[in-house]
Design a protein around this motif. Structure first.
Motif, short mmCIF file in Angstrom:
data_model
loop_
_atom_site.label_atom_id
_atom_site.label_comp_id
_atom_site.label_asym_id
_atom_site.label_seq_id
_atom_site.Cartn_x
_atom_site.Cartn_y
_atom_site.Cartn_z
N VAL A 310 -19.95 22.89 -70.97
CA VAL A 310 -21.32 23.29 -70.65
C VAL A 310 -22.12 22.06 -70.26
CG1 VAL A 310 -23.43 24.33 -71.54
CG2 VAL A 310 -21.21 25.27 -72.18
N ASN A 311 -22.90 22.19 -69.17
CA ASN A 311 -23.79 21.12 -68.72
C ASN A 311 -25.14 21.28 -69.43
OD1 ASN A 311 -25.11 19.11 -67.36
ND2 ASN A 311 -25.37 20.30 -65.47
N LEU A 312 -25.37 20.46 -70.44
CA LEU A 312 -26.58 20.55 -71.25
C LEU A 312 -27.63 19.59 -70.70
CD1 LEU A 312 -27.87 21.87 -73.75
CD2 LEU A 312 -27.02 19.94 -75.09
N ASP A 313 -28.73 20.16 -70.22
CA ASP A 313 -29.83 19.37 -69.66
C ASP A 313 -30.93 19.23 -70.71
OD1 ASP A 313 -31.60 18.06 -68.09
OD2 ASP A 313 -32.06 19.74 -66.76
N ILE A 314 -31.13 17.99 -71.21
CA ILE A 314 -32.07 17.75 -72.30
C ILE A 314 -33.36 17.17 -71.75
CG2 ILE A 314 -32.46 16.53 -74.47
CD1 ILE A 314 -29.47 16.46 -74.89
N THR A 315 -34.49 17.73 -72.18
CA THR A 315 -35.81 17.22 -71.82
C THR A 315 -36.60 17.01 -73.10
OG1 THR A 315 -35.77 18.44 -69.73
CG2 THR A 315 -37.91 17.63 -70.51
N LEU A 316 -36.95 15.76 -73.36
CA LEU A 316 -37.71 15.41 -74.55
C LEU A 316 -39.05 14.85 -74.11
CD1 LEU A 316 -37.48 15.38 -77.64
CD2 LEU A 316 -36.69 13.02 -77.48
N ALA A 317 -40.12 15.54 -74.45
CA ALA A 317 -41.46 15.14 -74.01
C ALA A 317 -41.85 13.80 -74.64
CB ALA A 317 -42.49 16.21 -74.36
N ASP A 318 -42.73 13.09 -73.94
CA ASP A 318 -43.20 11.81 -74.46
C ASP A 318 -44.00 11.98 -75.73
OD1 ASP A 318 -42.02 10.58 -72.30
OD2 ASP A 318 -43.85 10.63 -71.08
N GLU A 319 -44.57 13.19 -75.92
CA GLU A 319 -45.39 13.42 -77.11
C GLU A 319 -44.56 13.80 -78.33
OE1 GLU A 319 -45.74 14.97 -74.27
OE2 GLU A 319 -47.57 14.13 -73.39
N SER A 349 -23.18 34.60 -65.42
CA SER A 349 -23.60 34.41 -64.02
C SER A 349 -22.85 33.25 -63.37
CB SER A 349 -25.12 34.15 -63.95
OG SER A 349 -25.83 35.27 -64.43
N ALA A 350 -21.69 32.91 -63.92
CA ALA A 350 -20.85 31.84 -63.39
C ALA A 350 -21.60 30.51 -63.33
CB ALA A 350 -20.30 32.21 -62.01
N SER A 351 -22.40 30.25 -64.33
CA SER A 351 -23.15 29.00 -64.41
C SER A 351 -22.78 28.30 -65.71
CB SER A 351 -24.66 29.26 -64.37
OG SER A 351 -25.39 28.07 -64.59
N ALA A 352 -22.76 26.99 -65.66
CA ALA A 352 -22.44 26.19 -66.85
C ALA A 352 -23.64 25.39 -67.31
CB ALA A 352 -21.27 25.25 -66.56
N LYS A 353 -24.84 25.76 -66.85
CA LYS A 353 -26.03 24.97 -67.15
C LYS A 353 -26.86 25.63 -68.24
CE LYS A 353 -30.06 22.78 -65.00
NZ LYS A 353 -30.83 22.59 -63.76
N VAL A 354 -27.28 24.81 -69.21
CA VAL A 354 -28.19 25.22 -70.26
C VAL A 354 -29.26 24.15 -70.39
CG1 VAL A 354 -28.46 25.65 -72.73
CG2 VAL A 354 -26.48 26.57 -71.54
N GLU A 355 -30.52 24.55 -70.42
CA GLU A 355 -31.63 23.62 -70.54
C GLU A 355 -32.13 23.59 -71.98
OE1 GLU A 355 -34.65 24.41 -67.67
OE2 GLU A 355 -33.22 24.72 -66.05
N PHE A 356 -32.31 22.38 -72.50
CA PHE A 356 -32.68 22.17 -73.90
C PHE A 356 -33.89 21.23 -73.91
CE2 PHE A 356 -31.17 20.33 -78.21
CZ PHE A 356 -32.01 21.20 -78.89
N ALA A 357 -35.05 21.72 -74.34
CA ALA A 357 -36.29 20.92 -74.28
C ALA A 357 -36.98 20.95 -75.63
CB ALA A 357 -37.23 21.45 -73.20
N ALA A 358 -37.71 19.87 -75.93
CA ALA A 358 -38.46 19.77 -77.18
C ALA A 358 -39.78 19.08 -76.91
CB ALA A 358 -37.67 19.01 -78.24
N ASN A 359 -40.80 19.54 -77.60
CA ASN A 359 -42.14 18.98 -77.46
C ASN A 359 -42.82 19.06 -78.82
OD1 ASN A 359 -44.45 17.88 -76.45
ND2 ASN A 359 -45.13 19.73 -75.37
N CYS A 360 -43.88 18.31 -78.96
CA CYS A 360 -44.60 18.29 -80.23
C CYS A 360 -46.10 18.28 -79.94
CB CYS A 360 -44.20 17.06 -81.04
SG CYS A 360 -44.90 17.05 -82.69
N THR A 361 -46.81 19.26 -80.48
CA THR A 361 -48.26 19.31 -80.37
C THR A 361 -48.87 18.73 -81.64
OG1 THR A 361 -48.43 21.53 -81.31
CG2 THR A 361 -48.01 21.36 -78.94
N ALA A 362 -50.17 18.88 -81.75
CA ALA A 362 -50.84 18.35 -82.93
C ALA A 362 -50.47 19.12 -84.19
CB ALA A 362 -52.35 18.38 -82.73
N THR A 363 -50.01 20.38 -84.02
CA THR A 363 -49.73 21.22 -85.19
C THR A 363 -48.32 21.76 -85.24
OG1 THR A 363 -50.59 23.16 -83.99
CG2 THR A 363 -52.14 21.94 -85.38
#
Length: 440
Positions: A310-319, A349-363
């Motif tokens: 699996v192609n895991l695409d990670i996005t980690l916000a600056d916050e 759907s014959a896709s190997a892509k999964v998007e993984f993202a994390a963010n942090c707000t004030a709460t």
């Protein structure tokens, strides 16, 4: 633990809420009474006790100002205090009605409004006291009052500006009173019906949550029993594999198969041991202190070991929050469940892509997992882990239910929506306060 439905809805019908509602109604009453007295005295030019009436309205306004100050304090508001507020309102209304016709004044039916509000929040004993006060006030103005001037006879002497000969002040008052009663009762009955519908919805979700938890508990009990029972046959398999190796040392193909079988038996034994370790850690609330970026990296590494294709695409916000958070193992397994479900959906759907993202707000900590599959049916999205439902052909729906149960332990939420461009976006929200409280 999630807040019970009764606790969440109790605040809507608490004595403090009723006192606040009465304070708002008192503002409306002061404005309406002031406009009525000035209109009758100056537009209709009727001989009423304008000064005495304005004094009563001023006293009511002063009392309301004191109530608003009182509600800003942290002192608890009891039912007896609310009854005292109702007694003051009823007393002022009784005074105003005494000067304007008593029980013959069409506005005398406004005694009913406080009783209707008290029935929503007060106990039977205090409600009976409110009803008794209203009945006593009605009886007082029934037997003692100043007569209301007749608008028609006053017009015959030239004191009225625009009234017709057969115009009756009582009929006019009844019309205005009907409008006021219709608006107030319509508003409060609508609000009561809305809250009842909300109560039913929350109660239904609580029932679904209880059924889901019962199902999870039953599965966990069966899993514990199966783990205990599987330990013996696994030991037997490993013993037999060792004996077969000693009896056939020269059989290379058989040796390779036996080595594979021994490896699989060891793997099953490790899984059982990990299951016991996870249960022990759950009982003792053992956890690992990590920052959010470290936790995301840990989940990604574990997932890549399980699903290397699996192609895991990670996005980690600056916050992303860098403060240490205490993460229990169940939370890590919940994230892995979401990633596995997303990988299975993308494969459809014959896709190997999964998007993984994390963010942090004030709460909150917000974690998103998106697949590129055909999308979840609306029924599955609405269930969102509350029931054992699955869009996969051989799926049990257990992974999403376990994930949602874990998230609720931290007072978080789980939501699945259709993603832009296809697929499903699953959003997990965890309050920072719960994670910080765990860390402390």
């Amino acid at each position: 633990m999630p807040v019970p439905v009764s606790s969440r809805l109790h605040a809507r019908y608490s004595p403090r809420a009723l006192a606040a509602t009465l304070a708002w109604l008192r503002v409306c009453a002061v404005v309406g009474q002031l406009a009525t007295v000035l209109g009758v005295a100056h537009l209709l030019e009727l001989p009423i006790a304008e000064g005495a009436l304005l004094a009563g309205i001023t006293a009511l306004a002063a009392f309301d100002a004191a109530v608003w100050w009182r509600l800003r304090q942290r002192w608890p508001v009891g039912e007896t205090e609310v009854v005292a507020h109702l007694a003051v309102d009823t007393g002022v209304l009784c005074y105003l009605l005494y000067l304007t016709g008593g029980a013959t004044n069409p506005f005398v039916s406004l005694y009913i409004v406080p009783i209707a509000l008290a029935a929503m929040a007060l106990s039977p004993r205090h409600l009976a006291a409110s009803v008794g006060i209203a009945c006593l006030a009605y009886f007082i103005v029934l037997i003692r009052h100043e007569p209301l001037p007749d608008i028609a006879s006053h017009a015959a002497h030239g004191g009225q500006v625009f009234a017709a000969r057969d115009f009756n002040l009582h009929v006019l008052g009844m019309a205005v009173n009907f409008a006021i009663s219709a608006v107030l009762l319509g508003f409060f009955i609508w609000r009561l019906a809305r809250d009842l519908r909300r109560r039913e919805t929350l109660a239904q979700r609580e029932r679904e949550r209880a059924l889901r938890d019962e199902g999870i508990l039953a599965i966990a009990t069966q899993a514990a029993g199966a783990a205990h029972e599987l330990n013996t046959p696994l030991s037997t398999i490993r013993t037999l594999v060792g004996e077969l190796r000693r009896e056939h040392p020269a059989d290379t193909p058989l040796g390779e198969d036996l080595a594979l079988l021994a490896g699989q038996a060891d793997r099953c034994r490790d899984i059982l041991r990990e299951l016991v370790q996870v249960g022990s850690a759950q009982l003792t609330e053992q956890a690992q202190v990590q920052t959010l970026p470290a936790f995301i990296a840990d989940c990604a590494e574990r997932f890549r070991l399980l699903r290397p294709a699996v192609n895991l695409d990670i996005t980690l916000a600056d916050e992303a929050h860098l403060a240490p958070l205490r993460i229990v193992s169940a939370l890590r397994h919940a994230i892995l469940n979401l990633l596995n479900n997303a990988a299975d959906a993308s494969e459809l759907s014959a896709s190997a892509k999964v998007e993984f993202a994390a963010n942090c707000t004030a709460t909150d900590v917000v974690i998103e997992v998106r697949d590129h599959g055909p999308g979840l049916p609306q029924a599955v999205r609405e269930a969102a882990g509350m029931r054992f439902v699955s869009a996969k052909r051989d799926g049990l729906g257990l992974g999403l239910a376990l994930t949602n149960a874990t998230i609720e332990r931290f007072h978080g939420s789980l939501r699945a929506d259709a993603a832009m461009g296809g697929g499903t976006l699953t959003r997990l929200t965890l309050p920072l306060s719960a994670l910080r409280a765990q860390a402390q």
